[in-house]
Design a protein around this motif. Structure first.
Motif, short mmCIF file in Angstrom:
data_model
loop_
_atom_site.label_atom_id
_atom_site.label_comp_id
_atom_site.label_asym_id
_atom_site.label_seq_id
_atom_site.Cartn_x
_atom_site.Cartn_y
_atom_site.Cartn_z
N PRO A 126 10.13 12.87 8.23
CA PRO A 126 9.07 13.31 7.29
C PRO A 126 7.88 12.37 7.24
O PRO A 126 6.76 12.80 6.99
N TYR A 127 8.09 11.08 7.48
CA TYR A 127 6.97 10.12 7.49
C TYR A 127 6.02 10.46 8.63
O TYR A 127 4.81 10.53 8.46
N TRP A 128 6.62 10.62 9.83
CA TRP A 128 5.79 10.83 11.02
C TRP A 128 5.15 12.21 11.01
O TRP A 128 3.94 12.35 11.20
N ASN A 157 0.81 -1.21 0.00
CA ASN A 157 0.00 0.00 0.00
C ASN A 157 0.84 1.26 0.00
O ASN A 157 0.52 2.23 -0.68
N HIS A 158 1.92 1.24 0.75
CA HIS A 158 2.78 2.43 0.78
C HIS A 158 3.49 2.60 -0.58
O HIS A 158 3.44 3.66 -1.19
N GLU A 159 4.12 1.54 -1.04
CA GLU A 159 4.95 1.66 -2.24
C GLU A 159 4.11 1.92 -3.49
O GLU A 159 4.50 2.71 -4.34
N LEU A 160 2.98 1.25 -3.61
CA LEU A 160 2.18 1.44 -4.82
C LEU A 160 1.50 2.81 -4.82
O LEU A 160 1.24 3.37 -5.87
N MET A 161 1.26 3.37 -3.63
CA MET A 161 0.70 4.72 -3.55
C MET A 161 1.68 5.76 -4.14
O MET A 161 1.27 6.80 -4.63
N HIS A 162 2.97 5.44 -4.10
CA HIS A 162 3.97 6.35 -4.67
C HIS A 162 3.80 6.52 -6.19
O HIS A 162 4.32 7.46 -6.77
N ASN A 163 3.09 5.61 -6.81
CA ASN A 163 2.80 5.75 -8.23
C ASN A 163 2.15 7.12 -8.50
O ASN A 163 2.38 7.74 -9.54
N SER A 189 5.65 13.72 0.14
CA SER A 189 5.73 12.48 -0.65
C SER A 189 5.83 11.25 0.25
O SER A 189 5.34 10.18 -0.10
N GLU A 190 6.46 11.34 1.41
CA GLU A 190 6.48 10.21 2.34
C GLU A 190 5.36 10.30 3.37
O GLU A 190 4.67 9.32 3.62
N GLY A 191 5.19 11.49 3.96
CA GLY A 191 4.20 11.63 5.03
C GLY A 191 2.77 11.43 4.56
O GLY A 191 1.99 10.72 5.19
ZN ZN Z 1 7.88 5.81 0.63
#
Ligand code: ZN
Length: 560
Positions: A381-383, A293-299, A317-319
Motif C-alpha cells: 500500500p505504501y508503494w 515527516n511520515h509519522e507526523l503527517m499521520h496526525n 493512509s500509508e500511500g
Molecule cells: Zn505510516
C-alpha cells in the motif's frame, strides 16, 4: 473573612500534595526509590474505592508485543486500610479488596526495569528505569480504574526527584505538579513519560509550544539539527493543513546501542511522538527526516482523516502519507533536501513496486492477515498508494493548467473529516475525485486500486513531457529458498545468482541478504555434495522500469 482566605492559601502552599487536591479524581505521586540497590519508581495513588469492596485497576501484563510486564511490578500494598491485593495477568487487572465502607484508597506499588542488558529494539517498549533516567509508557506506569467511562481529573505529583532532574511527558515539560482536567483515559493511557538526564529544546509555532527531549551522546546527529528538522516539519505540515490547533506537542528521542545497521522505532501518542533510534554511524539524519515527516503527517492522514476499514484504505493512509512526506520535504527544503530528493524517492518507490512479488495483487488482498504477516503485502500500500497519488497530482495539475493539484483534494477531504466526521471510504474518495477529473473517476479507481494494475508510467511521463530512462537496475534475488529456508529451492536461469553458481538443491549454512537493496552483495554459504563454498553477488537485473531523470526541466515541470 481575610483570615479564612489566608488560611486557604497557606494550606495549599504548605500541604500541596495529592490528598490535598480535592478537585482531582485520581492522584499519583511518583518518586524515585532504591530497593536492594536497584533503582525503582515508587507510585502512590489515591482513588475512589468501589462501594462493593472490590476496586479493579487496569494494568496489562502483555502489551505492544511485550509479555511478562508484571516482572517490573512489586511491593504493592494498600496504605490506608487493611486489604488484599491480587494480580490477574490474564485479565490485565490488579484487584484491590477492601472494607466496603471505605471511600478512598491509598495504594502504592514499585516499578523497576526487569532486564539487565542494554536497551535494544525489543526492549524499548518495556519500562526503562536506571540511575540516570527513566523512559516508561503510560500503560506500563499508571494503573487506572477499570470500567471508567467518564473523563477524570488526574493529578501527577513528581515528588522528591533531584532539582536538576528533568521531568517531561506527553502533558507537559518540567512541571513537577501536573493537573490534567477532564482526561479521557484512553488518551492518558497513550502517552510517554521520561525523566532524568534529558536535554530539552523548546520552540513556539503560532503560539503553540513544541519541544524535543533527548539524552545520551549522539553519534549520527547533533541535538540542535534534530530540533530544527522537527520544527521545520511541524511548521510546514501545519501550514499545509492550515491547522494550528495543537497547543502542546513533544517528541522524545532515546538512543540505544546497536552494532550494525540502523533501526528506528516511532510511536504516535497523545500530544507526542516517542522515538528510539540506534546510535551508530550507520544511522543518519535523512532517515530521521523521513521518520518525522511520515509519522507526523499521520496526525492528519490516518488520525483526523480516518480509514473506513483499516487495511482496505492503507493505499490512502500509508500511500498518500508517503507521497506527502516526499513532497513536503522537497517543497520546503527540509534538512536541505530538494526536488531531486523527491525524484529519487519516487524512482525508488517505482522500482520497489515493480520488484514486488505481489505488485499486481488486488486491493482486497491487502487485508489484516496478509498485511501483518507478509513483508511484501505490508509494503504494497505504501508503494502503490504513493505512485497513485503522484499520478493523480500530475493529472489534476495538467487538466487544470496548474490551477489545481492533489493538494486541493486533500484539503477537501480534511475539511469533510473535520466538519462532518466523514471517513475515507472508496465511494467517498471517488466522489471527491469526480470534481477534479476529466470524466468518470470510478473506472480509474477500479483499475489502479481495486484491481491493483500498475499505472502506465511511460504513458504518463510521455504525456507530461518528462525526461526518463525506460530501463533501470532493479533488485532480483535470483533464487528461492526452500520452505524452511535451509536450502535452495530454485534458481532463475541467467540471474546474477545463477552466474555466481547458486544451484537448486544447495544447502544454505549462512547468509547475508539486504532485502530490496541493489547496493549490498548477497553472501551465501552453500553446501553441495558435502563440499562447502562461499558465494557472493549483487542481486541486480535490468528491467523495463521507467525512472525519472533529475534534470532541471523535470524539476521545473514537477513544481520544484
Ligand atoms: Zn505510516
Amino acid at each position: 473573612m481575610f483570615k479564612r482566605v489566608l488560611l486557604t492559601v497557606l494550606l495549599t502552599t504548605f500541604l500541596y500534595s495529592c490528598q490535598q487536591q480535592p478537585e482531582a479524581d485520581i492522584c499519583y505521586t511518583i518518586s524515585p526509590a532504591v530497593v536492594d540497590s536497584i533503582p525503582h519508581l515508587r507510585i502512590k495513588m489515591t482513588l475512589k474505592a468501589d462501594p462493593d469492596g472490590t476496586t479493579e485497576l487496569s494494568f496489562p501484563d502483555k502489551a505492544w508485543g511485550q509479555t511478562d510486564l508484571y516482572n517490573s511490578l512489586g511491593n504493592m500494598q494498600l496504605l490506608n486500610v487493611e486489604g488484599i491485593v491480587e494480580k490477574d495477568a490474564d485479565s490485565a487487572r490488579i484487584v484491590l479488596m477492601h472494607p466496603k465502607e471505605v471511600e478512598e484508597l491509598e495504594f502504592e506499588y514499585f516499578l523497576k526495569q526487569d532486564f539487565e542488558d542494554d536497551v535494544s529494539t525489543t526492549k524499548v517498549y518495556r519500562p526503562i528505569i536506571n540511575k540516570d533516567y527513566f523512559h516508561v509508557f503510560s500503560h506500563n506506569l499508571f494503573m487506572v480504574p477499570e470500567n471508567t467511562k467518564e473523563d477524570l481529573d488526574i493529578a501527577l505529583d513528581w515528588s522528591a526527584f533531584p532539582e536538576d532532574y528533568t521531568i517531561h511527558n506527553s502533558f507537559g515539560s518540567r512541571e513537577k505538579e501536573q493537573l490534567l482536567m477532564d482526561m479521557d483515559l484512553e488518551l492518558f493511557g497513550s502517552a510517554i513519560f521520561v525523566g532524568g538526564d534529558f536535554r530539552m529544546f523548546n520552540g513556539d509555532i503560532e503560539g503553540n509550544q513544541i519541544s524535543l527531549a533527548t539524552r545520551g551522546e549522539w553519534v549520527p546527529f547533533k541535538d540542535g539539527d534534530v530540533f530544527k528538522v522537527l520544527e521545520e516539519t511541524l511548521i510546514y505540515q501545519r501550514n499545509f493543513w492550515n491547522d494550528h490547533s495543537q497547543e502542546y506537542f513533544t517528541v522524545t528521542l532515546q538512543p540505544f546501542p546497536q552494532e550494525s545497521g540502523s533501526s528506528f522505532q516511532g510511536t504516535g501518542l497523545t500530544n507526542s511522538f516517542a522515538t528510539s533510534v540506534s546510535n551508530n554511524d550507520q544511522t543518519d539524519m535523512e532517515q530521521l527526516v523521513y521518520l518525522f515527516n511520515h509519522e507526523l503527517m499521520h496526525n492528519w492522514i490516518g488520525h483526523t482523516i480516518k480509514n473506513d476499514n483499516e487495511e482496505e484504505q492503507y493505499w490512502f493512509s500509508e500511500g498518500f502519507t508517503e507521497y506527502y512526506t516526499f513532497k513536503n520535504i522537497a517543497r520546503n527544503n527540509i534538512n536541505g533536501l530538494d526536488g531531486s530528493f523527491f525524484i529519487a524517492e519516487m524512482n525508488r518507490t517505482i522500482r520497489d513496486l515493480y520488484v514486488s512479488s505481489v505488485g499486481d495483487a488486488p486491493n482486497s488482498e491487502i487485508n489484516y492477515d496478509n498485511f501483518w504477516a507478509n513483508y511484501e503485502y505490508s509494503k504494497l500500500p505504501y508503494w502503490r498508494g504513493a505512485i497513485f497519488a503522484f499520478y493523480l497530482d500530475q493529472k489534476i495539475k495538467q487538466r487544470s493548467g496548474g490551477k489545481q493539484s492533489l493538494d486541493d483534494v486533500m484539503h477537501q477531504i480534511y475539511e469533510d473529516a473535520t466538519n462532518k466526521g466523514q471517513k475515507l471510504t472508496h465511494d467517498y474518495f471517488i466522489g471527491v475525485m469526480d470534481g477534479y477529473w476529466n470524466g468518470d473517476f470510478q473506472p480509474v479507481f477500479q483499475k489502479y486500486i481495486e484491481e491493483g494494475q500498475k499505472v502506465d508510467l511511460v504513458a504518463l511521463f510521455d504525456g507530461l513531457d518528462l525526461d526518463y530512462s525506460p530501463e533501470s537496475d532493479i533488485y532480483e534475488l535470483g533464487f528461492e529458498f526452500t520452505q524452511n529456508r535451509k536450502g535452495i529451492q530454485s534458481v532463475t536461469q541467467g540471474s546474477k545468482a545463477w552466474e555466481a553458481g547458486v544451484r537448486a538443491g544447495d544447502e544454505v549454512f549462512s547468509r547475508s541478504i539486504w532485502q530490496g537493496s541493489i547496493d549490498h552483495k548477497v553472501e551465501l554459504g552453500l553446501r553441495r555434495n558435502g563440499e562447502e563454498r562461499n558465494i557472493s553477488f549483487y542481486p541486480v537485473t535490468k528491467a523495463k522500469v521507467p525512472q525519472l531523470k533529475a534534470t532541471s526541466g523535470n524539476l521545473e515541470k514537477l513544481g520544484f
